[in-house]
Write a protein that holds these residues in place. Structure first.
Motif, mmCIF file in Angstrom:
data_model
loop_
_atom_site.group_PDB
_atom_site.id
_atom_site.type_symbol
_atom_site.label_atom_id
_atom_site.label_comp_id
_atom_site.label_asym_id
_atom_site.label_seq_id
_atom_site.Cartn_x
_atom_site.Cartn_y
_atom_site.Cartn_z
ATOM 1 N N LYS A 67 0.617 4.679 1.968
ATOM 2 C CA LYS A 67 -0.332 5.411 3.014
ATOM 3 C C LYS A 67 -0.263 6.857 2.771
ATOM 4 N N TYR A 107 -5.505 -9.813 7.614
ATOM 5 C CA TYR A 107 -4.862 -8.976 6.751
ATOM 6 C C TYR A 107 -3.593 -8.787 7.739
ATOM 7 N N ASP A 112 0.854 -1.253 0.071
ATOM 8 C CA ASP A 112 0.034 0.053 -0.007
ATOM 9 C C ASP A 112 0.818 1.228 0.042
ATOM 10 N N GLY A 149 -6.056 6.809 4.010
ATOM 11 C CA GLY A 149 -6.411 5.168 3.919
ATOM 12 C C GLY A 149 -5.646 4.575 3.067
ATOM 13 N N ASN A 196 -5.295 -6.628 10.714
ATOM 14 C CA ASN A 196 -6.712 -5.919 10.448
ATOM 15 C C ASN A 196 -7.369 -7.254 10.280
ATOM 16 N N GLY A 248 -7.795 -5.184 2.835
ATOM 17 C CA GLY A 248 -7.510 -3.951 2.717
ATOM 18 C C GLY A 248 -8.124 -3.027 1.706
ATOM 19 N N ASP A 249 -7.966 -1.822 1.905
ATOM 20 C CA ASP A 249 -8.641 -0.814 0.863
ATOM 21 C C ASP A 249 -7.516 0.245 0.709
ATOM 22 N N PRO A 250 -6.935 0.269 -0.604
ATOM 23 C CA PRO A 250 -7.014 -0.435 -1.599
ATOM 24 C C PRO A 250 -6.522 -1.780 -2.280
ATOM 25 N N GLU A 251 -6.051 -2.389 -1.264
ATOM 26 C CA GLU A 251 -5.287 -3.644 -1.548
ATOM 27 C C GLU A 251 -6.309 -4.613 -2.305
ATOM 28 N N ARG A 275 -10.070 -7.767 8.118
ATOM 29 C CA ARG A 275 -11.066 -7.436 6.988
ATOM 30 C C ARG A 275 -9.882 -7.362 5.754
HETATM 31 N N1 GLY Z 1 -4.982 0.234 3.205
HETATM 32 C C1 GLY Z 1 -4.802 0.093 4.368
HETATM 33 C C2 GLY Z 1 -5.870 -0.411 4.870
HETATM 34 O O1 GLY Z 1 -6.917 -1.076 4.502
HETATM 35 O O2 GLY Z 1 -5.885 -0.612 6.098
#
Ligand code: GLY
Length: 429
Positions: free
Chosen positions: A216, A271, A214, A228, A287, A291-294, A289
């Motif tokens: 950041k 994650y 990512d 994010g 995490n 990732g966003d944008p992963e 969930r």
């Molecule tokens: N891209 C970081 C996150 O989803 O926490």
């Protein structure tokens, strides 16, 4: 019989999840709640209050939904899975106990300590005098983390005395993180290459579905405020089969074992934010969930059915599942509203979405208004490019960026550069 799937959330990650489900031959219909301007074009958006679990349950019962997939962390931390489990409804995500792996940094650190998973030296503290005296032990540079969920902003890296003082002011005087910083994890800074690994877990077994990196910070050269995520690429050249094997054995297996021992087998996406310190994988964060944008680069590279993997996970049958990947690289560039993550305008009309000719663009902060798609958030779109290697995927992603336009759009120009630098020194995809 084909299945009906509901995706909870409204970002680019949820558009990517919906895209995966829509293209699956086992899926009959996809709903997104609340979804965004992009999910609306491939699925049915439904307005629902995600904080009201009974409302979501009523929706699932009324629409006869077979599987609910939770995108963001907040509903998980707030116990949506526990509420579904009570009603015997199928949902993919960890229960609120397991979600503490993300919603309490210290809970996660203690689990890792219990299972001797490599991580930075850390201390739990809650007063300014604790932090000041622990600084004498840890020494600068150090990291101060708010224990609770702080929308990705609760991590303060203090290289020098000035940053340390500023961090104390932000936490204790300005109370910027509210209740999330009523406890803190004070951690020794570690240095190395960063990557994230993503797995699907069924409580006891898991499958790794990819690795990504990512970006950041808001500005080029990893400068500016934390966001994010401004872009990502997958796979990362750091993720050798040997490393993935070690991550499985040294990190995922013991974490699943710990959660099962506590009476809460971990089911859901996991994650793992990693730092390789002299080649040794250390956990920066968990995490619970995608990732966003992963997700926007990991999911399109899966050859296997994401639906089937998730379904198998909810059945506790992942052990025998096979995961196949496309032999490609993917890069996503986040097209944001100028000023994100601080102050930015909404309501800008987006042009070019009808001329994408098969190019992939996942929506994040968009909504439809009077037959147009307009911006409705800071991170607006995710342009995705593919290629046989990282350089060509980067090139293709930036070509896609050029096709869409809105007033005051902003994106980083250096997504993937660190991967390219690594390739130059190590010489691989
Ligand atoms: N891209 C970081 C996150 O989803 O926490």
């Amino acid at each position: 019989m084909k299945k009906k799937v509901l995706i909870l959330g409204s970002g680019g990650r949820e558009h990517a999840l919906a895209w995966s489900m829509v293209h699956d031959k086992a899926v009959e219909k996809v709903y997104c709640a609340p979804g965004n301007g992009g999910t609306e074009s491939i699925a049915e958006n439904i307005v629902v209050n995600l904080a009201n679990h009974q409302e979501v349950i009523r929706l699932v019962q009324a629409k006869k939904i077979d599987l609910t997939i939770v995108g963001p962390e907040n509903p998980l931390a707030n116990g949506i899975v526990d509420a579904f489990n009570k009603e015997n409804l199928r949902i993919f995500g960890p229960d609120s106990y397991c979600a503490q792996l993300e919603s309490s940094k210290l809970f996660a650190r203690d689990i890792m300590a219990e299972k001797r998973i490599k991580q930075p030296v850390y201390y739990s503290c809650n007063t300014i005098s604790d932090v000041e005296s622990l600084k004498e032990i840890l020494e600068l540079p150090l990291v101060i983390k708010a224990d609770g969920l702080a929308a990705g902003k609760g991590v303060l890296i203090c290289q020098k005395e000035k940053e340390f003082k500023e961090a104390l002011k932000v936490i204790f005087e300005e109370n910027a993180f509210g209740d999330a910083s009523s406890r803190l994890s004070l951690e020794r800074c570690i240095f190395g290459e960063e990557l994230s690994v993503f797995a699907i877990c069924d409580g006891f077994d898991y499958k790794i579905i990819g690795s990504a990196q990512d970006h950041k910070r808001a500005y080029d050269g990893d400068k500016g405020p934390n966001t994010g995520g401004m872009g990502a690429y997958a796979p990362t050249p750091l993720s050798t089969p040997e490393l993935m094997d070690r991550v499985g054995k040294e990190i995922i297996d013991p974490t699943l074992e710990a959660m099962a021992e506590k009476g809460h087998p971990y089911r859901g996406f996991l994650y793992i934010g990693l730092m390789l310190v002299e080649g040794e994988p250390h956990v920066i964060e968990f995490n619970v969930r995608m990732g966003d944008p992963e997700a926007q680069v990991i999911l399109p590279l899966l050859k296997s059915s994401l639906f089937q993997l998730i379904w198998d996970a909810t059945e506790g049958k992942l052990k025998s599942a096979k995961v196949e990947f496309k032999d490609e690289s993917a890069v996503t560039i986040v097209i944001a509203a100028e000023g994100y993550p601080i102050k930015y305008k909404k309501g800008r009309r987006i042009r070019g979405l009808d001329k994408l000719e098969g190019n992939m663009v996942f929506h994040a902060g968009t909504k439809s208004k009077d037959h147009d798609i307009v911006t409705s958030g800071g991170r607006v779109l995710n342009a995705v490019g593919f290629g046989s290697d990282l350089p060509s995927a980067i090139e293709n992603a930036y070509q896609v960026v050029k096709k869409v336009k809105f007033r005051d759009q902003y994106y980083r120009k250096d997504i993937g550069k660190r991967g390219l630098q690594y390739l130059k020194t190590k010489g691989k995809r």
